[in-house]
Write an enzyme that holds these catalytic residues in place. Structure first.
Site: not given
Ligand code: MG
Length: 290
Positions: A15-16, A206, A208, A239, A248
């Protein structure tokens, strides 16, 4: 230094990761990726999202992906930004949902076209209904350190969102360095303060890797007592609403780092390397990532 014996790696590649890559990946390729994640020992993934296909075309196959996860008995998270999405999640027996609210007002307006308070009030309704249906709630605070539009985000703004999530019964709270500007010092201070403020809440980090600090930030978070981390294979992602944000932190990097330090991840390195190669081929980026 104090380190935990083991950590949980939540892989967000399907997903992300994929949502924020310019390449359109087929449903079959996504299934292959999810199978690889399962094979390497990942126990929980962020699988897909119930957002309108016009906004995020990469997630148009959400239902098929959900059915596939059920079929192979993989525990998974689905992004449900509103009540309509939650209704679908209930219909398709999604075990875990995720919601996002930015700690930055400008990011929130640009990303989901709502103020922070409007987003939080939608979350209250989503949480209530999810709880009635025994669905696990993962609540993300985006831009928890810095925002591309507002610059540094003060801790009070982060707490404002976190406190709301906690008061409404989130099962875990994810602190996102969405544009990758955090450094180890602020990471340590913020996680330590959050854990003191909410001792019984499960926090997830989380990161990056925009500035190459993600691994240092992971060590800092471990020192503050965090033992759950989001990551994606080969560092997939970015993003779309956060100019300049890179992917990520890479699952392969995090796992290698932790395992080298004798911290168990439950992930098998050989299978992970294969999965990383597959991922890179999938997005046609054979060099320079992860
Ligand atoms: Mg991310």
């Amino acid at each position: 230094m104090l380190f935990p014996k083991q950590v949980e790696i939540i892989d967000v590649s399907p997903r992300d990761g994929l949502q924020n890559e310019p390449v359109q990946v087929t449903t079959e390729e996504k299934k292959k990726l999810i199978l690889r994640l399962q094979k390497m020992g990942v126990k929980r993934i962020e699988a897909t999202s119930f957002v309108h296909p016009k906004v995020v075309p990469q997630m148009a196959d959400a239902i098929e992906i959900i059915q596939f996860c059920h079929e192979i008995e993989m525990n998974f998270i689905v992004l449900t930004p509103n009540l309509i999405a939650l209704e679908k999640a209930i219909d398709f027996k999604v075990p875990q949902i995720a919601v996002f609210v930015g700690a930055s007002e400008t990011f929130n307006m640009r990303n989901i076209k709502r103020t922070i308070d409007e987003s939080l009030s939608e979350c209250t309704k989503i949480f209530q209904k999810a709880k009635e249906n025994a669905i696990f709630i993962r609540a993300y605070v985006s831009m928890s350190f810095n925002c591309p539009f507002e610059g540094n985000i003060c801790f009070e703004k982060v707490c404002y969102v976190v406190d709301h999530f906690v008061a409404n019964g989130a099962d875990e709270v994810v602190i996102g360095d969405t544009n990758g500007q955090a450094n180890p010092r602020i990471v340590y201070d913020r996680f330590k303060a959050l854990k003191e403020r909410h001792p019984y809440v499960v926090f997830v980090a989380h990161f990056h890797d925009t500035n190459g600090f993600a691994f240092a930030n992971i060590i800092a978070a471990l020192q503050a007592g965090i033992d759950k981390f989001d990551s994606s294979l080969a560092g997939l992602g970015g993003c779309p609403f956060s100019p300049g944000a890179t992917g990520n932190v890479s699952t392969n990097g995090v796992v290698q780092l932790l395992e080298d330090m004798n911290i168990q991840t439950g992930i098998e390195i050989g299978a992970m390397k294969d999965a990383t190669i597959l991922t890179k081929k999938m997005i046609n980026k054979l060099e320079g990532r992860g």
